[in-house]
Design a protein around this motif. Structure first.
Motif, PDB file in Angstrom:
ATOM      1  N   GLN A 163      -1.460  -6.358  -1.591  1.00  0.00           N
ATOM      2  CA  GLN A 163      -1.680  -5.108  -2.463  1.00  0.00           C
ATOM      3  C   GLN A 163      -1.849  -3.823  -1.636  1.00  0.00           C
ATOM      4  O   GLN A 163      -1.312  -2.852  -2.024  1.00  0.00           O
ATOM      5  CB  GLN A 163      -2.797  -5.391  -3.229  1.00  0.00           C
ATOM      6  N   GLU A 190       2.088   4.948  -3.791  1.00  0.00           N
ATOM      7  CA  GLU A 190       1.184   5.888  -4.488  1.00  0.00           C
ATOM      8  C   GLU A 190       1.178   7.058  -3.328  1.00  0.00           C
ATOM      9  O   GLU A 190       0.723   6.942  -2.234  1.00  0.00           O
ATOM     10  CB  GLU A 190      -0.453   5.663  -4.386  1.00  0.00           C
ATOM     11  N   LEU A 199       0.383  -0.812  -2.643  1.00  0.00           N
ATOM     12  CA  LEU A 199      -0.141   0.514  -2.932  1.00  0.00           C
ATOM     13  C   LEU A 199       0.084   1.826  -2.253  1.00  0.00           C
ATOM     14  O   LEU A 199       0.399   2.777  -2.463  1.00  0.00           O
ATOM     15  CB  LEU A 199      -1.596   0.402  -2.951  1.00  0.00           C
ATOM     16  N   ALA A 208      -8.414  -0.339  -8.534  1.00  0.00           N
ATOM     17  CA  ALA A 208      -7.984  -0.750  -7.384  1.00  0.00           C
ATOM     18  C   ALA A 208      -8.731  -0.141  -5.982  1.00  0.00           C
ATOM     19  O   ALA A 208      -8.002  -0.040  -5.069  1.00  0.00           O
ATOM     20  CB  ALA A 208      -6.451  -0.656  -7.051  1.00  0.00           C
ATOM     21  N   ARG A 261      -8.842  -2.257  -2.778  1.00  0.00           N
ATOM     22  CA  ARG A 261      -7.510  -2.428  -1.918  1.00  0.00           C
ATOM     23  C   ARG A 261      -6.989  -0.990  -1.443  1.00  0.00           C
ATOM     24  O   ARG A 261      -6.500  -0.983  -0.431  1.00  0.00           O
ATOM     25  CB  ARG A 261      -6.501  -2.873  -3.199  1.00  0.00           C
ATOM     26  N   LEU A 262      -7.353   0.090  -2.158  1.00  0.00           N
ATOM     27  CA  LEU A 262      -7.013   1.549  -1.635  1.00  0.00           C
ATOM     28  C   LEU A 262      -7.900   1.609  -0.607  1.00  0.00           C
ATOM     29  O   LEU A 262      -7.151   2.326   0.150  1.00  0.00           O
ATOM     30  CB  LEU A 262      -7.364   2.498  -2.945  1.00  0.00           C
ATOM     31  N   ARG A 275      -6.480   4.893  -8.474  1.00  0.00           N
ATOM     32  CA  ARG A 275      -6.489   3.700  -9.259  1.00  0.00           C
ATOM     33  C   ARG A 275      -7.730   3.244  -9.399  1.00  0.00           C
ATOM     34  O   ARG A 275      -8.322   2.545  -8.553  1.00  0.00           O
ATOM     35  CB  ARG A 275      -5.430   2.749  -8.498  1.00  0.00           C
ATOM     36  N   HIS A 325       0.914  -0.035 -13.846  1.00  0.00           N
ATOM     37  CA  HIS A 325       2.085  -0.535 -12.851  1.00  0.00           C
ATOM     38  C   HIS A 325       3.147  -1.563 -13.540  1.00  0.00           C
ATOM     39  O   HIS A 325       2.603  -2.424 -14.346  1.00  0.00           O
ATOM     40  CB  HIS A 325       1.571  -0.769 -11.447  1.00  0.00           C
TER      41      HIS A 325
END
Length: 430
Positions: free
Chosen positions: A213, A221, A217, A348, A351-352, A345, A426
């Motif tokens: 992920q 993004e 991302l 998330a 994960r970012l 996000r 998404h």
């Protein structure tokens, strides 16, 4: 008629008290400090275990490799699990790994335990996204700045703590004390941190998908790529400067010892005070103007550092001032970048964070490599030119890239947050 079921998403923001912010900042300091305190006791480990100094350095290497693995394997889980039990488990495992390192009978088990310490001491990277979701958007910058101050304090004080304690009680003492502190913080987290609720879509995702992920991302993004690029070039210049300044100070221009490098590193302590203030500026004006000022600050610092290459008292003063400005610009830019990343996000953020921190470390690694080679081949002026060129690349991106220029400066905070608040779901998450 029944009303439609609202889409799954992160829990709404909850009040974050000043006491809890301080507890989280202390936890960040301890977690980050675990990465750095072994650097100061390498010679003591070599003597205590009767191994060569270069072999003892594997302890630091294993900790750093473990931390990189933890960023990839564990930090994204902050979006999948409730943060309170996740933090308790991470800190408890860190404490047990530190205990194992402090009781290690030989180098091999010490290196293995150090790898586990690095793997699990990623609490700071879980706390940041969690805290961003617990405060109103207009306070996120201030909280991010305070947490970053804690991380900086841990980085700066850890070496002093372990060096003094190691000289006094032996190399095992810092590990054992750090173990007790981590276990105590695990107990505090179990009661102090409010419970968070991950989004339903994140809970349903398999773990293997979480590993890919961050890259997805990053590709999807543009605002994440923007922050990653800013931080990579600035941290690259920062790493180039700090890796090469030891060659300058110990070389013929100054002829000083390694102690001078350690004293110069203390100027970074000023960022402990500056980053909360920068966070408030981000809350007031948005990330884009702060990024611009920080990038310009890096360019100015390169010019001041160039004067530092002349030697003498004036040169040393310029070197100190340039390093201080570079530190403040790098840390200030990180506050702005994290605020932008967390807004991309909300479901998330962990994960970012993995994507952002990975890009930052890759930029720092490249900067260190380029800085040493530039300094060796062409001298200190080449390092200063490298720092300026990297910052100039960030300025070009800021001015001409997507969402660059004055458009982001008119009302940076509201424009950027409006763009991400209405981010469509998404594909596959509807």
């Amino acid at each position: 008629m029944t009303s439609p079921t609202p889409a799954a998403g992160p829990a709404p923001a909850r009040p974050l008290s000043r006491r809890l912010v301080l507890i989280l900042s202390l936890t960040c300091a301890v977690a980050v400090g675990n990465l750095y305190f072994p650097q100061a006791i390498g010679p003591l480990i070599a003597t205590g275990l009767d191994v060569p100094p270069d072999a003892a350095s594997l302890v630091v290497t294993a900790t750093q490799i473990g931390y990189t693995a933890g960023m990839v394997l564990l930090v994204p889980l902050g979006d999948r699990f409730r943060n309170r039990p996740l933090l308790v488990v991470l800190l408890a495992l860190t404490g047990l790994a530190l205990l194992g390192a402090g009781c290690a009978p030989a180098l091999a088990p010490l290196v293995a335990a150090s790898g586990l310490v690095g793997l699990t001491t990623v609490a700071a990277q879980v706390i940041g996204p969690m805290a961003a979701g617990m405060v109103a958007p207009e306070r996120q910058g201030a909280v991010i700045g305070t947490l970053l101050s804690g991380s900086t304090a841990g980085m700066l004080l850890a070496r002093t703590f372990s060096g003094v304690l190691g000289e006094w009680l032996g190399w095992r003492a810092p590990y054992l004390v750090a173990s007790v502190v981590a276990l105590l913080l695990a107990a505090v987290m179990a009661y102090a941190v409010p419970q968070t609720t991950p989004s339903e879509s994140a809970v349903r995702r398999p773990y293997a998908e979480f590993l890919t992920q961050p890259l997805r991302l990053l590709l999807a993004e543009p605002e994440l790529r923007r922050s990653c690029f800013y931080q990579a070039v600035v941290f690259g210049g920062f790493s180039a400067a700090w890796t090469s300044v030891a060659l300058l100070l110990t070389g013929p221009v100054y002829g000083r010892g390694a102690q001078a490098v350690g004293l110069l590193a203390l100027v970074g302590g000023a960022t402990i005070v500056c980053t909360p203030y920068v966070g408030r500026l981000v809350d007031r004006h948005g990330p884009a103007p702060v990024n611009l000022v920080c990038l310009l600050g890096v360019v100015v610092s390169a010019g001041v550092l160039a004067v530092g290459g002349l030697g003498g008292a004036a040169g040393l003063a310029a070197l100190t001032a340039g390093m201080l400005l570079l530190d403040v610009a790098m840390q200030g830019g990180m506050v702005a970048n994290k605020a932008r990343v967390y807004a991309v996000r909300p479901d998330a953020r962990s994960r970012l964070t993995t994507a952002y921190m990975t890009c930052s470390y890759l930029g720092g690694t490249a900067g260190s490599w380029l800085g040493v080679r530039a300094c060796t081949a062409y001298g200190w002026p080449a390092v200063c030119a490298l720092i300026a060129l990297l910052a100039a690349a960030g300025l070009v991106r800021h001015r001409f890239g997507p969402n660059g220029g004055t458009a982001c400066m008119d009302d940076g905070r509201h424009v950027e947050r409006m763009a991400v608040t209405h981010h469509p779901p998404h594909r596959g998450e509807r």
